[in-house]
Write a protein that holds these residues in place. Structure first.
Motif, mmCIF file in Angstrom:
data_model
loop_
_atom_site.group_PDB
_atom_site.id
_atom_site.type_symbol
_atom_site.label_atom_id
_atom_site.label_comp_id
_atom_site.label_asym_id
_atom_site.label_seq_id
_atom_site.Cartn_x
_atom_site.Cartn_y
_atom_site.Cartn_z
ATOM 1 N N ASP B 399 0.880 -1.160 0.000
ATOM 2 C CA ASP B 399 0.000 0.000 0.000
ATOM 3 C C ASP B 399 0.924 1.218 0.000
ATOM 4 O OD1 ASP B 399 -1.680 2.148 0.631
ATOM 5 O OD2 ASP B 399 -3.118 0.783 1.586
ATOM 6 N N LEU B 400 1.001 1.896 -1.135
ATOM 7 C CA LEU B 400 2.002 2.952 -1.279
ATOM 8 C C LEU B 400 1.691 4.194 -0.459
ATOM 9 C CD1 LEU B 400 2.865 2.520 -5.050
ATOM 10 C CD2 LEU B 400 4.047 1.616 -3.040
ATOM 11 N N ARG B 401 0.473 4.265 0.084
ATOM 12 C CA ARG B 401 0.180 5.392 0.975
ATOM 13 C C ARG B 401 1.106 5.375 2.188
ATOM 14 N NH1 ARG B 401 -6.074 4.564 2.015
ATOM 15 N NH2 ARG B 401 -5.386 2.397 1.909
ATOM 16 N N LEU B 402 1.670 4.188 2.487
ATOM 17 C CA LEU B 402 2.562 4.063 3.649
ATOM 18 C C LEU B 402 3.963 4.592 3.349
ATOM 19 C CD1 LEU B 402 1.532 0.455 4.737
ATOM 20 C CD2 LEU B 402 0.929 2.594 5.874
ATOM 21 N N SER B 403 4.222 4.940 2.094
ATOM 22 C CA SER B 403 5.573 5.353 1.706
ATOM 23 C C SER B 403 5.579 6.740 1.077
ATOM 24 C CB SER B 403 6.154 4.342 0.704
ATOM 25 O OG SER B 403 6.095 3.040 1.236
ATOM 26 N N GLN B 404 4.531 7.527 1.311
ATOM 27 C CA GLN B 404 4.462 8.838 0.663
ATOM 28 C C GLN B 404 4.882 9.989 1.559
ATOM 29 O OE1 GLN B 404 0.591 8.481 -0.967
ATOM 30 N NE2 GLN B 404 1.413 7.869 -2.952
ATOM 31 N N THR B 405 4.788 9.765 2.863
ATOM 32 C CA THR B 405 5.067 10.862 3.793
ATOM 33 C C THR B 405 6.177 10.424 4.742
ATOM 34 O OG1 THR B 405 2.709 11.353 3.692
ATOM 35 C CG2 THR B 405 3.971 12.480 5.390
ATOM 36 N N SER B 406 7.102 11.323 4.982
ATOM 37 C CA SER B 406 8.195 11.022 5.898
ATOM 38 C C SER B 406 7.829 11.448 7.317
ATOM 39 C CB SER B 406 9.453 11.760 5.446
ATOM 40 O OG SER B 406 10.454 11.633 6.427
ATOM 41 N N THR B 407 8.542 10.914 8.270
ATOM 42 C CA THR B 407 8.356 11.333 9.665
ATOM 43 C C THR B 407 8.562 12.850 9.774
ATOM 44 O OG1 THR B 407 10.662 10.699 10.012
ATOM 45 C CG2 THR B 407 8.997 9.173 10.798
ATOM 46 N N SER B 408 9.542 13.374 9.029
ATOM 47 C CA SER B 408 9.816 14.818 9.124
ATOM 48 C C SER B 408 8.671 15.634 8.516
ATOM 49 C CB SER B 408 11.146 15.168 8.458
ATOM 50 O OG SER B 408 11.122 14.791 7.097
ATOM 51 N N ASP B 409 8.037 15.103 7.464
ATOM 52 C CA ASP B 409 6.880 15.800 6.870
ATOM 53 C C ASP B 409 5.732 15.873 7.880
ATOM 54 O OD1 ASP B 409 8.360 15.705 4.525
ATOM 55 O OD2 ASP B 409 7.341 13.896 3.794
ATOM 56 N N ALA B 410 5.462 14.744 8.531
ATOM 57 C CA ALA B 410 4.373 14.694 9.510
ATOM 58 C C ALA B 410 4.653 15.677 10.643
ATOM 59 C CB ALA B 410 4.213 13.280 10.048
ATOM 60 N N ARG B 411 5.896 15.673 11.087
ATOM 61 C CA ARG B 411 6.301 16.562 12.193
ATOM 62 C C ARG B 411 6.115 18.024 11.795
ATOM 63 N NH1 ARG B 411 6.236 18.841 15.839
ATOM 64 N NH2 ARG B 411 7.775 19.454 17.385
ATOM 65 N N ALA B 412 6.533 18.360 10.572
ATOM 66 C CA ALA B 412 6.429 19.747 10.100
ATOM 67 C C ALA B 412 4.967 20.178 10.010
ATOM 68 C CB ALA B 412 7.117 19.887 8.750
ATOM 69 N N ALA B 413 4.102 19.233 9.669
ATOM 70 C CA ALA B 413 2.682 19.553 9.532
ATOM 71 C C ALA B 413 1.943 19.473 10.871
ATOM 72 C CB ALA B 413 2.041 18.599 8.520
ATOM 73 N N GLY B 414 2.652 19.081 11.928
ATOM 74 C CA GLY B 414 2.019 18.956 13.241
ATOM 75 C C GLY B 414 1.003 17.837 13.305
ATOM 76 N N LYS B 415 1.220 16.808 12.486
ATOM 77 C CA LYS B 415 0.269 15.688 12.456
ATOM 78 C C LYS B 415 0.782 14.513 13.289
ATOM 79 C CE LYS B 415 -2.234 16.010 8.128
ATOM 80 N NZ LYS B 415 -2.637 15.227 6.965
ATOM 81 N N PRO B 416 -0.117 13.823 13.968
ATOM 82 C CA PRO B 416 0.297 12.583 14.630
ATOM 83 C C PRO B 416 0.734 11.571 13.575
ATOM 84 C CG PRO B 416 -1.950 13.203 15.248
ATOM 85 C CD PRO B 416 -1.542 14.086 14.119
ATOM 86 N N TYR B 417 1.705 10.732 13.919
ATOM 87 C CA TYR B 417 2.072 9.673 12.984
ATOM 88 C C TYR B 417 2.355 8.368 13.705
ATOM 89 C CZ TYR B 417 7.083 10.786 13.876
ATOM 90 O OH TYR B 417 8.311 11.015 14.438
ATOM 91 N N VAL B 418 2.199 7.298 12.931
ATOM 92 C CA VAL B 418 2.507 5.954 13.432
ATOM 93 C C VAL B 418 3.538 5.389 12.471
ATOM 94 C CG1 VAL B 418 1.623 3.642 13.886
ATOM 95 C CG2 VAL B 418 0.179 5.652 14.334
ATOM 96 N N VAL B 419 4.721 5.089 12.986
ATOM 97 C CA VAL B 419 5.730 4.491 12.120
ATOM 98 C C VAL B 419 5.844 3.008 12.471
ATOM 99 C CG1 VAL B 419 7.640 5.322 13.600
ATOM 100 C CG2 VAL B 419 8.100 4.631 11.252
ATOM 101 N N VAL B 420 5.636 2.185 11.455
ATOM 102 C CA VAL B 420 5.694 0.736 11.643
ATOM 103 C C VAL B 420 6.989 0.234 11.035
ATOM 104 C CG1 VAL B 420 4.675 -1.445 10.933
ATOM 105 C CG2 VAL B 420 3.216 0.400 11.742
ATOM 106 N N ILE B 421 7.824 -0.358 11.872
ATOM 107 C CA ILE B 421 9.136 -0.813 11.426
ATOM 108 C C ILE B 421 9.059 -2.329 11.289
ATOM 109 C CG2 ILE B 421 11.614 -0.773 11.937
ATOM 110 C CD1 ILE B 421 11.083 1.732 13.661
ATOM 111 N N ASP B 422 8.907 -2.780 10.083
ATOM 112 C CA ASP B 422 8.595 -4.187 9.837
ATOM 113 C C ASP B 422 9.028 -4.527 8.420
ATOM 114 O OD1 ASP B 422 7.580 -6.729 10.125
ATOM 115 O OD2 ASP B 422 5.460 -6.146 10.097
ATOM 116 N N SER B 423 9.265 -5.803 8.185
ATOM 117 C CA SER B 423 9.671 -6.221 6.849
ATOM 118 C C SER B 423 8.913 -7.465 6.439
ATOM 119 C CB SER B 423 11.180 -6.524 6.831
ATOM 120 O OG SER B 423 11.565 -6.913 5.531
ATOM 121 N N ALA B 424 8.332 -7.419 5.259
ATOM 122 C CA ALA B 424 7.624 -8.597 4.762
ATOM 123 C C ALA B 424 8.608 -9.612 4.206
ATOM 124 C CB ALA B 424 6.633 -8.188 3.679
ATOM 125 N N ARG B 425 9.780 -9.140 3.750
ATOM 126 C CA ARG B 425 10.707 -10.054 3.099
ATOM 127 C C ARG B 425 11.799 -10.563 4.052
ATOM 128 N NH1 ARG B 425 12.637 -12.310 -1.288
ATOM 129 N NH2 ARG B 425 14.891 -12.426 -1.503
#
Lengths: 150, 536
Positions: B399-425
């Motif tokens: 789901d490419l929506r998970l790869s469109q915004t960076s943590t720094s973008d969310a921070r700059a916009a003052g938005k809450p974020y959830v970062v999931v650190i996981d690998s399918a492969r």
């Protein structure tokens, strides 16, 4: 398309329409077939679980549960657990489960069950998951399974 | 090994939600099938089990007690385990696998019910016969859902084969033809070993809890009351401390047990992880003495106490939260637990009812601390890598929506974020990939929250198949995973997946490792966004 097939399809469509019409509550309108006591075990998001329920065929016509799906899981399938002559207990997919006229068939632990893999969200006690059951004659019956630990 | 005490201590701990998940699944419906199976299995088994002579068919016990076959495998903490370490306790032993949806949870339900009926003392050992998928980490994750008297064993294919043979247990891989992979067929019987390590009974699959409880009671009556020693061999010198803490917990809960107080509160911990050194938002469900959940309108205060009952901090008012569309009301108590290990949360409602729930607080190690500003980093987005999907995710059909915004973008916009650190492969744990399933569900629920998938390891994309830079046994963390502090040595190896929930001010409000409940994250987002806070 054979006429029998067409009839199945039509009844399935009716099932869908009626079920949608009844989505505010009330029993599914499938003719003669009712599904009750639907429950699943808890599971983590992405995990596997099994669903159990009771099918009552109050009609005068034999029916067969031929398929299951869930919008809340990656896969859903009919499975049967059995023990072989060497004492090993295991499960295998099964194509269908007969629901004879006038019978009550229970899907329960250690027997027939619906195997769900890749549930899209965590299943916590008190929560629920949606199942879509397809019967050869009664068509589509939608059911909501309660998450229970027993 | 920060949470080793959770496996090492006692019966007194109230079952948390994880335990209750599988707990007490008594299969009332087994009736006819059970009789059928008993007959079939008995005929099949006679003379086949290397473990034993034929048990008495009326109560499944043996007339002659012989030493139980050995069990020498690896426990859920990665430590060597021998069955002899549980001497002094009756032990129920069974074989299964963690991906088992029907048979093994049924057996777990029988075991839980039988132990609940028999009283304090018995232990249970779940031996995996699926070495391909189950390792110590998988067993540990599975045990999070079970009461604390369980030990989960795994091993190499050879070790499993050898141990199973000693018990007359057979198993085989069965292709199910589903995407979910394969199933295991296996001997699903239940074995009872007495406090002296002798095999005393053998219950075929399908036996209900009654006969098992009766046999356990008989063993408890014939042996001196078992001490509440650790259930597993604790590798460090903390065994005695754990035992003492456990004994204290027993004493404390026997005087304060919620069920003993009229109008008491029954609480269960929903959080997948509880961390020491807080402020940690512990998510609870709170019920009355009948088990009916409070609806969130009754204020509840929560105090952290040590095993002896001494308060370790001030009472905290829990916030009641009901995520939209959900039917359950949760209470979130943001508490600071002084150190890793066993603690208790004492609950008091505004109408005077009290309750108690045990928690096992984990060591935060070097992971980005709770209550502090999250690392100021720019996680890679699709745009950063020129649109090469494989460079930001190894997930099939991502789901490419998970790869469109960076943590720094969310921070700059003052938005809450959830970062999931996981690998399918690059799966370093059987749980890998599951957090990605979870986050896709949440993504659709919370359009105003940024969800980010971060691959934890360094890899190259030369062809369509990503190639890990190092060895999967010791995979190299990339700079962003390191920035979140996952290069810790507190845990043996790298535990995955992780998720961090960060609020609009950039503060880490919750974090999870291993099993990550979508409910946890759902409740936290409700809390952070104020959407679903009751009386807020």
């Amino acid at each position: 398309m054979s006429s029998r097939r067409a009839a199945v399809l039509v009844s399935a469509l009716i099932g869908v329409v009626l079920a949608l019409g009844a989505c505010s509550g009330g029993p599914p309108a499938a003719i003669g077939i009712s599904v009750s006591g639907v429950w699943v075990r808890p599971a983590p998001a992405g995990g596997e679980t099994a669903a159990y329920f009771t099918v009552t065929n109050a009609g005068g016509k034999d029916d067969t549960l031929v398929g299951v799906s869930s919008p809340d899981a990656q896969t859903a399938g009919l499975h049967k657990t059995s023990t072989d002559a060497s004492g090993m207990t295991g499960m295998a997919p099964t194509d269908s489960i007969a629901i004879p006229a006038g019978s009550i068939v229970e899907l329960k632990a250690g027997g027939y069950h619906v195997m769900l893999t890749g549930v899209v969200r965590e299943l916590v006690i008190g929560g629920s998951i949606n199942l879509v059951l397809t019967f050869e004659h009664a068509g589509v019956v939608r059911a909501t399974a309660e998450v229970k630990g027993g | 090994m920060a949470d080793a005490p959770s496996q090492a201590t006692g019966q007194a701990k109230p079952m948390d939600r994880r335990a209750a998940l599988f707990g007490g699944v008594l299969l009332a419906g087994l009736g006819v099938l059970a009789v059928w199976l008993l007959a079939a299995v008995f005929m099949a088994r006679t003379g086949t089990a290397a473990a034993s002579p034929t048990p008495n068919p009326s109560d499944f016990t043996y007339a002659d007690a012989k030493a139980a076959p050995p069990l020498q495998l690896t426990d859920q903490n990665g430590s060597p385990f021998a069955l002899t370490s549980l001497q002094g306790h009756p032990v129920l032993v069974f074989f299964g696998y963690t991906h088992c949806p029907d048979v093994c949870p049924a057996t777990v339900g029988i075991v839980n019910q039988a132990v609940a009926d028999a009283g304090v003392g018995p232990r249970a050992v779940f031996v995996s016969i699926d070495p391909e998928r189950d390792n110590a980490a998988a067993m540990k994750s599975y045990l999070k859902y079970l009461p604390p008297f369980y030990t989960g064993l795994s091993g190499t294919p050879d070790e499993i084969r050898q141990n199973a043979q000693g018990w007359g247990v057979k198993y085989a891989k069965v292709e199910t033809g589903s995407v979910g992979g394969y199933a295991m067929a296996h001997t699903a019987d239940l074995y009872l070993v007495d406090a002296q390590g002798r095999l005393r009974a053998h219950f075929p699959f399908g036996t209900q809890a009654g006969p098992v409880a009766a046999a356990l009671k008989a063993l408890l009556a014939e042996t001196p009351a078992p001490s509440d020693a650790p259930a597993t061999a604790t590798p460090s010198g903390s065994a005695a401390a754990s035992a003492a803490a456990s004994a204290a917990a027993t004493a404390a809960s026997s005087t304060q047990a919620p069920s003993a107080v009229p109008g008491a509160l029954k609480a269960a911990v929903v959080s997948s992880a509880v961390w020491a050194g807080g402020p940690d938002p512990v998510i609870l469900t709170v019920g009355d003495s009948t088990g009916r959940l409070l609806d969130g309108t009754v204020p509840v205060d929560v105090t952290v106490t040590g095993a002896g009952g001494a308060a370790a901090g001030p009472a905290v008012r829990a916030v009641a939260v009901q995520p939209w569309g959900e039917t359950v009301e949760y209470y979130v108590a943001t508490v600071t637990i002084p150190s890793p290990g066993e603690w208790q949360l004492v609950l008091q409602s505004a109408d005077g009812r009290t309750g108690l729930v045990a928690v096992d607080a984990l060591d935060q190690g070097t992971s980005a601390p709770l209550g502090a500003v999250a690392p100021d980093i720019h996680t890679p987005t699709l745009a950063d890598v020129g649109g090469v999907v494989r460079a930001v995710t190894t997930q099939p059909n991502p789901d490419l929506r998970l790869s469109q915004t960076s943590t720094s973008d969310a921070r700059a916009a003052g938005k809450p974020y959830v970062v999931v650190i996981d690998s399918a492969r690059f799966k370093v744990s059987p749980l890998c990939g599951r957090a990605l399933v979870m986050v896709r569900y949440l993504l659709d629920r919370w359009p105003d929250v940024v969800f980010i998938h971060l691959e934890p390891f360094e890899y190259q994309v030369i062809t369509e198949e990503p190639v890990l830079s190092g060895d999967i046994k010791n995979p190299p963390l990339n700079q962003w995973a390191r920035a979140f502090g996952l290069g810790d040595t507190v845990w043996p190896g790298v535990k995955m997946p992780w998720a961090f929930v960060v609020d609009g001010q950039g503060v880490v409000r919750a974090k999870y490792e291993g099993i990550i409940g979508s409910t946890d994250v759902d409740v936290m987002i409700s809390l952070i966004t104020g959407n679903g806070v009751i009386g807020g």
